[in-house]
Motif scaffolding. Structure first.
Motif, PDB file in Angstrom:
ATOM      1  N   TRP A  28       0.831  -1.209   0.000  1.00  0.00           N
ATOM      2  CA  TRP A  28       0.000   0.000   0.000  1.00  0.00           C
ATOM      3  C   TRP A  28       0.862   1.256   0.000  1.00  0.00           C
ATOM      4  CZ3 TRP A  28      -4.410   0.156  -1.912  1.00  0.00           C
ATOM      5  CH2 TRP A  28      -5.298  -0.927  -1.792  1.00  0.00           C
ATOM      6  N   VAL A  29       1.930   1.215   0.780  1.00  0.00           N
ATOM      7  CA  VAL A  29       2.813   2.389   0.843  1.00  0.00           C
ATOM      8  C   VAL A  29       3.385   2.676  -0.548  1.00  0.00           C
ATOM      9  CG1 VAL A  29       5.014   3.249   1.756  1.00  0.00           C
ATOM     10  CG2 VAL A  29       3.395   2.124   3.285  1.00  0.00           C
ATOM     11  N   VAL A  30       3.846   1.625  -1.215  1.00  0.00           N
ATOM     12  CA  VAL A  30       4.466   1.817  -2.532  1.00  0.00           C
ATOM     13  C   VAL A  30       3.442   2.332  -3.547  1.00  0.00           C
ATOM     14  CG1 VAL A  30       5.410   0.553  -4.500  1.00  0.00           C
ATOM     15  CG2 VAL A  30       6.393   0.243  -2.251  1.00  0.00           C
ATOM     16  N   VAL A  31       2.253   1.708  -3.564  1.00  0.00           N
ATOM     17  CA  VAL A  31       1.245   2.128  -4.554  1.00  0.00           C
ATOM     18  C   VAL A  31       0.877   3.592  -4.323  1.00  0.00           C
ATOM     19  CG1 VAL A  31      -1.124   1.775  -5.349  1.00  0.00           C
ATOM     20  CG2 VAL A  31       0.353  -0.192  -4.929  1.00  0.00           C
ATOM     21  N   LEU A  32       0.625   3.915  -3.060  1.00  0.00           N
ATOM     22  CA  LEU A  32       0.231   5.291  -2.734  1.00  0.00           C
ATOM     23  C   LEU A  32       1.360   6.263  -3.067  1.00  0.00           C
ATOM     24  CD1 LEU A  32      -2.355   6.377  -1.414  1.00  0.00           C
ATOM     25  CD2 LEU A  32      -1.066   6.591   0.718  1.00  0.00           C
ATOM     26  N   ALA A  33       2.581   5.869  -2.707  1.00  0.00           N
ATOM     27  CA  ALA A  33       3.723   6.756  -2.949  1.00  0.00           C
ATOM     28  C   ALA A  33       3.917   6.978  -4.446  1.00  0.00           C
ATOM     29  CB  ALA A  33       4.982   6.144  -2.329  1.00  0.00           C
ATOM     30  N   GLN A  34       3.779   5.915  -5.242  1.00  0.00           N
ATOM     31  CA  GLN A  34       3.979   6.071  -6.679  1.00  0.00           C
ATOM     32  C   GLN A  34       2.879   6.929  -7.297  1.00  0.00           C
ATOM     33  OE1 GLN A  34       6.770   5.087  -8.168  1.00  0.00           O
ATOM     34  NE2 GLN A  34       7.393   4.360  -6.175  1.00  0.00           N
ATOM     35  N   LEU A  35       1.652   6.746  -6.769  1.00  0.00           N
ATOM     36  CA  LEU A  35       0.527   7.548  -7.260  1.00  0.00           C
ATOM     37  C   LEU A  35       0.776   9.031  -6.952  1.00  0.00           C
ATOM     38  CD1 LEU A  35      -2.337   7.328  -8.493  1.00  0.00           C
ATOM     39  CD2 LEU A  35      -3.224   7.309  -6.171  1.00  0.00           C
ATOM     40  N   PHE A  81       8.580  17.162  -1.926  1.00  0.00           N
ATOM     41  CA  PHE A  81       7.554  16.142  -1.720  1.00  0.00           C
ATOM     42  C   PHE A  81       7.942  14.859  -2.475  1.00  0.00           C
ATOM     43  CE2 PHE A  81       3.325  14.434  -3.131  1.00  0.00           C
ATOM     44  CZ  PHE A  81       2.934  13.975  -1.896  1.00  0.00           C
ATOM     45  N   ARG A  82       8.427  15.062  -3.683  1.00  0.00           N
ATOM     46  CA  ARG A  82       8.847  13.931  -4.516  1.00  0.00           C
ATOM     47  C   ARG A  82      10.009  13.164  -3.846  1.00  0.00           C
ATOM     48  NH1 ARG A  82       7.415  10.814  -9.024  1.00  0.00           N
ATOM     49  NH2 ARG A  82       9.027   9.332  -8.538  1.00  0.00           N
ATOM     50  N   LEU A  83      10.916  13.934  -3.233  1.00  0.00           N
ATOM     51  CA  LEU A  83      12.045  13.289  -2.537  1.00  0.00           C
ATOM     52  C   LEU A  83      11.545  12.436  -1.372  1.00  0.00           C
ATOM     53  CD1 LEU A  83      14.859  15.995  -2.302  1.00  0.00           C
ATOM     54  CD2 LEU A  83      14.799  13.930  -3.696  1.00  0.00           C
ATOM     55  N   ALA A  84      10.578  13.013  -0.607  1.00  0.00           N
ATOM     56  CA  ALA A  84      10.031  12.280   0.545  1.00  0.00           C
ATOM     57  C   ALA A  84       9.360  10.993   0.070  1.00  0.00           C
ATOM     58  CB  ALA A  84       9.041  13.161   1.293  1.00  0.00           C
ATOM     59  N   ILE A  85       8.663  11.110  -1.062  1.00  0.00           N
ATOM     60  CA  ILE A  85       7.960   9.934  -1.612  1.00  0.00           C
ATOM     61  C   ILE A  85       8.965   8.853  -2.024  1.00  0.00           C
ATOM     62  CG2 ILE A  85       6.814   9.244  -3.751  1.00  0.00           C
ATOM     63  CD1 ILE A  85       4.927  11.555  -3.267  1.00  0.00           C
ATOM     64  N   ASP A  86      10.052   9.296  -2.637  1.00  0.00           N
ATOM     65  CA  ASP A  86      11.073   8.317  -3.047  1.00  0.00           C
ATOM     66  C   ASP A  86      11.658   7.604  -1.827  1.00  0.00           C
ATOM     67  OD1 ASP A  86      10.673   8.860  -5.630  1.00  0.00           O
ATOM     68  OD2 ASP A  86      12.415  10.155  -5.908  1.00  0.00           O
ATOM     69  N   ALA A  87      11.863   8.383  -0.729  1.00  0.00           N
ATOM     70  CA  ALA A  87      12.422   7.774   0.490  1.00  0.00           C
ATOM     71  C   ALA A  87      11.440   6.745   1.060  1.00  0.00           C
ATOM     72  CB  ALA A  87      12.716   8.857   1.525  1.00  0.00           C
ATOM     73  N   ALA A  88      10.137   7.107   1.066  1.00  0.00           N
ATOM     74  CA  ALA A  88       9.120   6.167   1.600  1.00  0.00           C
ATOM     75  C   ALA A  88       9.088   4.898   0.747  1.00  0.00           C
ATOM     76  CB  ALA A  88       7.755   6.850   1.606  1.00  0.00           C
ATOM     77  N   THR A  89       9.183   5.077  -0.573  1.00  0.00           N
ATOM     78  CA  THR A  89       9.161   3.911  -1.471  1.00  0.00           C
ATOM     79  C   THR A  89      10.360   3.008  -1.191  1.00  0.00           C
ATOM     80  OG1 THR A  89       8.165   5.301  -3.150  1.00  0.00           O
ATOM     81  CG2 THR A  89       9.045   3.204  -3.894  1.00  0.00           C
ATOM     82  N   ALA A  90      11.530   3.631  -1.017  1.00  0.00           N
ATOM     83  CA  ALA A  90      12.744   2.832  -0.785  1.00  0.00           C
ATOM     84  C   ALA A  90      12.609   2.026   0.508  1.00  0.00           C
ATOM     85  CB  ALA A  90      13.961   3.750  -0.724  1.00  0.00           C
ATOM     86  N   MET A  91      12.011   2.667   1.541  1.00  0.00           N
ATOM     87  CA  MET A  91      11.866   1.938   2.818  1.00  0.00           C
ATOM     88  C   MET A  91      10.887   0.777   2.673  1.00  0.00           C
ATOM     89  SD  MET A  91      11.947   4.753   5.758  1.00  0.00           S
ATOM     90  CE  MET A  91      13.086   6.089   5.641  1.00  0.00           C
ATOM     91  N   ALA A  92       9.784   1.040   1.974  1.00  0.00           N
ATOM     92  CA  ALA A  92       8.800  -0.042   1.792  1.00  0.00           C
ATOM     93  C   ALA A  92       9.429  -1.177   0.979  1.00  0.00           C
ATOM     94  CB  ALA A  92       7.564   0.507   1.099  1.00  0.00           C
TER      95      ALA A  92
END
Ligand SMILES: Nc1ncnc2c1ncn2[C@@H]1O[C@H](COP(=O)(O)OP(=O)(O)OP(=O)(O)O)[C@@H](O)[C@H]1O
Length: 609
Positions: A28-35, A81-92
């Motif tokens: 869910w984190v990845v899908v949401l982050a990519q969206l 915001f995009r950077l934060a999203i990339d970090a969240a994706t990497a963690m997930a």
């Protein structure tokens, strides 16, 4: 193309299912982050014309430039915001790979542990299991990374397209003009790989087999003793060369397709810029929008190239993933057959009625129309030449193999109606080639019945003493806790006979009403053999024992001896009866007696009825 997409979805579906089971939150984190990442790309592109206009509108003007500050700040926020999203994706993502690997491997082991024994004798099944184990799990894990990449790239393409549409609807067909050739090139490269994949896999497997022979410990001694190194190296080199040539051929064909695609793509890009210039000249667009359109086209182009690359990677994994899925499905169909009835606690009579058994894929029968009855407390000996069916018969009696014809019953119950786990619970088997558990010496014995309540280790010690395994264990560097495997640091290996003593101890520790000994003493020295037969004698007073051996002197006191030949029962009776009969048993016994001088020398220990 259709088959390419079908295959691709065949790899994506099981990977997604596994991902959702293994790491639902991370998914869910990845899908949401990519969206949200896609939304950020669109927002950034939409803001760009304003920023460009305000910054470069009509010459440098400090007042107007300061008006651009809010838009620039907003753009900076979008990038942050995009950077934060990339970090969240990497963690997930950090959670996904290892979790998928664990789940996939566990599912594979569960599936393998549940299949019936006969499946392991089926070369096709075994091969499939091996492929699933060696490559399926690894590629499933890799596919999760590819999927995340594909999702991000897909959203980026869509976001750039939405932004372009918003800038000017005509820009979308222009985008397609630039992207299609690149997409075609990537697809055609994937198709080339697909066409050669079966051959790549076949050659890689041959190469792996030869590499294993060259590097595995088990084969090392025999290869050296037979001076077979040149053969192994030559075979390895032959396979490696064939694979190398095949891969070079594929690579060249793929490179050709890519070169053509890139050329077309460059032409598409030139046409795109020409179209943009025409729109500018026709004043359909202002300069800032045209500049943004160029950025959006490049963004979408890069994302599409990434999407094609990961689709290509995913595609390469499809064969392995479908192999894995096929194996799991096949294993589920090959579960141990059996019913629901509990096995008799202490079986009084085991009967085989015209039993025939064939190994999967074998034309001949390993057991033919075989009938016999075993009473509780009896010691039965199965004798005969190599390959006559003794081990197979013991496995059929124990319910490990199901007969193709005829019936095996325990206390009148057809074992097909008995729960296989409950049946196995009543049997202890010491096999010809026991497992050399790469565990401690203690575990090697306890694994006979690992859930047996023996907190003070009394039964453990008794089993080890009876089999003379204590003599082996006491000489180990850490006695009971010594790791028995040379393949790990601090590990220790045993001789064949020492391993066998542990296996015998394991069988004694299991303590089941039906005991099957398949050549338990073949690699033992005389003292250890004597000890084993001593313990067997003690066991026989309380158990039903089936003893398989080539040493006929050991079975003279058995209650009944069955002589097998090519899977059929040819003689049966007590030792004296069979000797008096003067048939095959008597002939073999006479031969062994002469060879060993048994009649003159002190007799070998024999199992007491
Ligand atoms: N896994 C297998 N797949 C196919 N055939 C097999 C398999 N195991 C055994 N066989 C065949 O079944 C027959 C009986 O084998 P089995 O191992 O039962 O003989 P055995 O009397 O125990 O032999 P040995 O005295 O050499 O241990 C042999 O012809 C053998 O080739």
């Amino acid at each position: 193309m259709a088959s390419f997409l079908r295959r691709l979805s065949g790899a994506i579906r099981p990977t997604v299912a596994l991902l959702r089971r293994a790491a639902p939150l991370a998914v869910w984190v990845v899908v949401l982050a990519q969206l949200l990442g896609g939304v950020a790309v669109t927002a950034a592109l939409m803001l760009t014309p304003t920023v460009l206009t305000q910054l470069f509108g009509a010459g440098a003007d400090v007042g107007r430039m300061s008006q651009a500050v809010p838009a620039i700040a907003l753009l900076a926020c979008v990038y942050l915001f995009r950077l934060a999203i990339d970090a969240a994706t990497a963690m997930a993502r950090a959670h996904m790979g290892p979790k998928v690997h664990r789940q996939a491997e566990e599912a594979l082991c569960r599936a393998a542990a549940g299949v019936d024994l006969a499946s392991f004798d089926d070369a096709g099944f075994y091969d499939q299991m091996h492929r699933a184990k060696m490559r399926g799990v690894m590629h499933l894990e890799g596919a999760t990374n590819s999927l995340v990449e594909a999702l991000g790239a897909g959203f980026a393409v869509v976001s750039a397209s939405v932004a372009l549409c918003w800038l000017h609807p005509l820009l979308l067909p222009i985008l397609l003009l630039a992207l299609l050739p690149e997409g075609w090139a990537a697809l055609s490269g994937a198709r080339t790989q697909y066409a050669g994949m079966e051959k790549t896999i076949a050659l890689s497997r041959q190469l792996e087999m030869m590499a294993e022979l060259a590097t595995e410990r088990d084969a090392a001694a025999e290869i050296r003793a037979n001076q077979a190194q040149p053969y192994v190296l030559a075979e390895h080199s032959r396979c490696a060369l064939a694979l190398q040539d095949h891969l070079i051929d594929l690579g060249i064909r793929e490179a050709r397709a890519m070169a053509l695609g890139r050329t077309l793509s460059a032409l598409g890009l030139a046409a795109t810029f020409a179209a943009l210039a025409a729109m500018l000249l026709g004043q359909w667009l202002d300069l800032a929008v045209a500049g943004t359109a160029v950025i959006a086209i490049r963004t979408a182009g890069a994302a599409l190239a990434r999407l094609m690359q990961v689709s290509h990677d995913l595609f390469e994994k499809t064969l392995y993933i479908s192999d894995y899925c096929d194996f799991i499905a096949l294993a589920a169909r090959r579960g141990q057959p059996g019913g629901k009835l509990p096995a008799p606690q202490d079986p009084q009579r085991i009967v085989l009625d015209r039993v025939t058994f064939r190994y999967p894929g074998s034309s001949g029968a390993a057991l033919r129309e075989l009938s016999l009855a075993i009473e509780a407390g009896q010691t039965i000996a199965l004798v005969g030449e190599n390959g006559s069916g003794k081990t197979t018969l013991a496995k059929v009696i124990a319910g490990l193999l199901q007969p193709d014809e005829g019936v095996v019953s325990w206390d009148g119950i057809d074992i097909r109606q008995i729960d296989p786990k409950s049946l196995a619970d009543r049997v202890a088997m010491v096999l010809q080639h026991p497992i050399r558990w790469p565990r401690s010496a203690k575990d090697n014995i306890r694994l006979g019945r690992y859930d047996r309540a023996d907190p003070a280790g009394v039964a453990l010690l008794a089993a080890a003493q009876q089999s003379r395994a204590t003599e082996v264990i006491n000489n180990l560097p850490k006695t009971w806790d010594t790791l028995l495997s040379r393949e790990f640091a601090g590990g220790h290996d045993l001789s064949g006979g020492q391993w066998q003593r542990l296996a015998v101890a394991r069988g004694l520790y299991r303590d089941a009403p039906l005991v099957i000994w398949d050549e338990p003493t073949a690699p033992l020295d005389a003292k250890a053999e004597h000890a084993v037969y001593e313990s067997l004698r003690q066991l026989a007073s309380r158990r039903t024992v089936i003893l398989i051996t080539h040493r006929l002197a050991s079975v003279r006191n058995a209650d009944r001896i069955y002589f097998l030949e090519r899977g059929a029962l040819v003689e049966s009776g007590r030792h004296e009866e069979l000797v008096a009969l003067g048939g095959r048993y008597a002939e073999l016994y006479e031969l062994q007696s002469r060879l060993n001088g048994l009649e003159q020398a002190s007799p070998q220990p024999a199992v007491q009825a």
